[in-house]
Scaffold this active site. Structure first.
Site, PDB file in Angstrom:
ATOM      1  CB  CYS A 124      96.818 -20.629  82.601  1.00 17.60           C
ATOM      2  SG  CYS A 124      95.322 -21.023  83.539  1.00 17.60           S
ATOM      3  CB  CYS A 132      99.056 -17.748  85.269  1.00 19.94           C
ATOM      4  SG  CYS A 132      98.517 -19.410  85.706  1.00 19.94           S
ATOM      5  CE  LYS A 201      95.843 -21.290  91.042  1.00 17.97           C
ATOM      6  NZ  LYS A 201      95.406 -20.697  89.753  1.00 17.97           N
ATOM      7  NE  ARG A 223     100.105 -22.655  85.245  1.00 19.47           N
ATOM      8  CZ  ARG A 223      99.123 -23.411  84.766  1.00 19.47           C
ATOM      9  NH1 ARG A 223      98.504 -24.266  85.558  1.00 19.47           N
ATOM     10  NH2 ARG A 223      98.747 -23.330  83.509  1.00 19.47           N
ATOM     11  CD  GLU A 239     100.939 -13.853  97.823  1.00 23.31           C
ATOM     12  OE1 GLU A 239     100.161 -12.961  97.433  1.00 23.31           O
ATOM     13  OE2 GLU A 239     101.921 -14.241  97.174  1.00 23.31           O
ATOM     14  CE  LYS A 254      92.651 -23.844  91.951  1.00 23.60           C
ATOM     15  NZ  LYS A 254      92.477 -23.189  90.648  1.00 23.60           N
ATOM     16  CB  SER A 280      90.517 -30.873  89.254  1.00 25.43           C
ATOM     17  OG  SER A 280      91.913 -30.594  89.280  1.00 25.43           O
ATOM     18  CE1 TYR A 319      85.586 -28.442  88.472  1.00 21.68           C
ATOM     19  CE2 TYR A 319      86.933 -28.957  90.394  1.00 21.68           C
ATOM     20  CZ  TYR A 319      86.752 -28.273  89.211  1.00 21.68           C
ATOM     21  OH  TYR A 319      87.724 -27.420  88.750  1.00 21.68           O
TER      22      TYR A 319
END
Length: 329
Positions: A124, A132, A201, A223, A239, A254, A280, A319
């Site tokens: 991406c 992606c 995800k 997406r 998954e 995620k 984020s 982060y």
């Protein structure tokens, strides 16, 4: 026995007592710090929606990596911002791609030996359309092609391994990518390189600030045809099953905090090493509350990380890694 014989507060009276009986522990070695690598020299561009996070040229990223090593952080997760983009994501798998260049530079620095260097595998950031995978078009209709995308992802993983990645981490959510990547790694003589798949995800609203950081927002559509529906816990387990069957060595969940139940369900079901990505949006919304004085920064940061660890994550991509490592000492 019940109260008054049993008094649960006895073990909470002092910090020393609380520390002695604490069930869930954080340590810097379980934290992974994301870095966004961009072209140029001396570049340190703060990301507007992510206070304290920057787009960094390789030389500036080196300084961040050295700081992480000094704090005892476990590793880095590397994302690239290429100088040019195209529909085939050429910058993702080019030998002189931005992450490949950073990996080669990092591997020459012995001060970084304590850091596990994880390379994100996705297209991406490198595609002109921001998706992606490869886009197939039929008139006004478009579709993200699975199998042609998988071929490029495998090529990207092999290129990153050749450049020095310790782990490759596919985050695209295409079907069959783990098996293709494993075959590409083994065929290229990289049998020792593990795969950390973003096995669960979700198509989440919490990715917004990342798309600013990585300049990876889709130019059309969204997406949801390849990332998971946030309502589906059982599908997440399928998954993960699939990725383990195809040969992933570790899995990554995620986002983290909105999906703690998924982390817990996976931890109870699977024995592979498992991480979670505090994404984020989780970071940015906490910082927004800090800026307004609504939350105490250190306590809220550590509580959020502890919740992810308590849910079952062995390691956390965050982060907050540097700030948390400083608190943990």
């Amino acid at each position: 026995m019940n109260f008054p014989v049993t008094r649960m507060r006895r073990l909470r009276r002092t910090e020393a007592m609380r520390s002695l009986v604490r069930e869930t522990h954080l340590h810097p070695g379980a934290l992974i710090y994301p870095l966004f690598i961009c072209p140029g020299e001396g570049v340190r561009k703060e990301i507007g929606s992510m206070p304290g996070v920057y787009n960094l040229s390789v030389d500036e990223a080196m300084k961040e990596a050295e700081a992480c090593a000094g704090l005892g952080i476990g590793g880095l997760l590397l994302f690239g911002l290429p100088a040019e983009k195209d529909e085939q994501a050429t910058g993702a798998w080019a030998a002189d791609g931005i992450v490949q260049t950073a990996l080669r530079a990092f591997k020459k620095n012995r001060a970084l030996d304590s850091l596990v260097q994880i390379a994100d595998v996705c297209l991406c950031e490198y595609t002109s359309h921001g998706h992606c995978g490869v886009v197939g078009r039929d008139g006004d209709h478009y579709e993200i092609e699975n199998d042609s995308s998988v071929a490029l992802l495998a090529k990207t993983a092999a290129s990153l391994a050749a450049a020095g990645a310790d782990i490759v981490a596919p985050s695209d959510m295409m079907d069959g990518r783990v098996a293709a990547i494993r075959n590409a790694l083994d065929g290229g003589g990289h049998q020792q390189i593990p795969v950390l798949s973003y096995a669960s995800k979700f198509a989440s609203a919490f990715y917004g600030p990342f798309r600013e950081a990585a300049d990876s927002a889709p130019q059309f559509g969204d997406r949801r045809s390849y990332q998971m529906d946030g309502a589906n816990l059982r599908e997440a387990m399928r998954e993960i099953d699939q990725d383990i069957t195809e040969g992933t060595d570790m899995v990554l969940m995620k986002p983290a905090m909105p999906y703690l139940d998924v982390i817990r369900a996976a931890r109870e079901r699977y024995d592979v090493p498992m991480g979670a990505y505090q994404v984020s949006g989780e970071y940015s919304m906490l910082h927004a509350a800090f800026a307004r004085g609504w939350l105490e920064p250190e306590r809220a940061m550590m509580e959020s990380l502890t919740s992810i660890r308590r849910a079952g994550a062995d390691f956390i991509v965050t982060y907050f890694a540097k700030d948390a490592a400083k608190v943990l000492g």
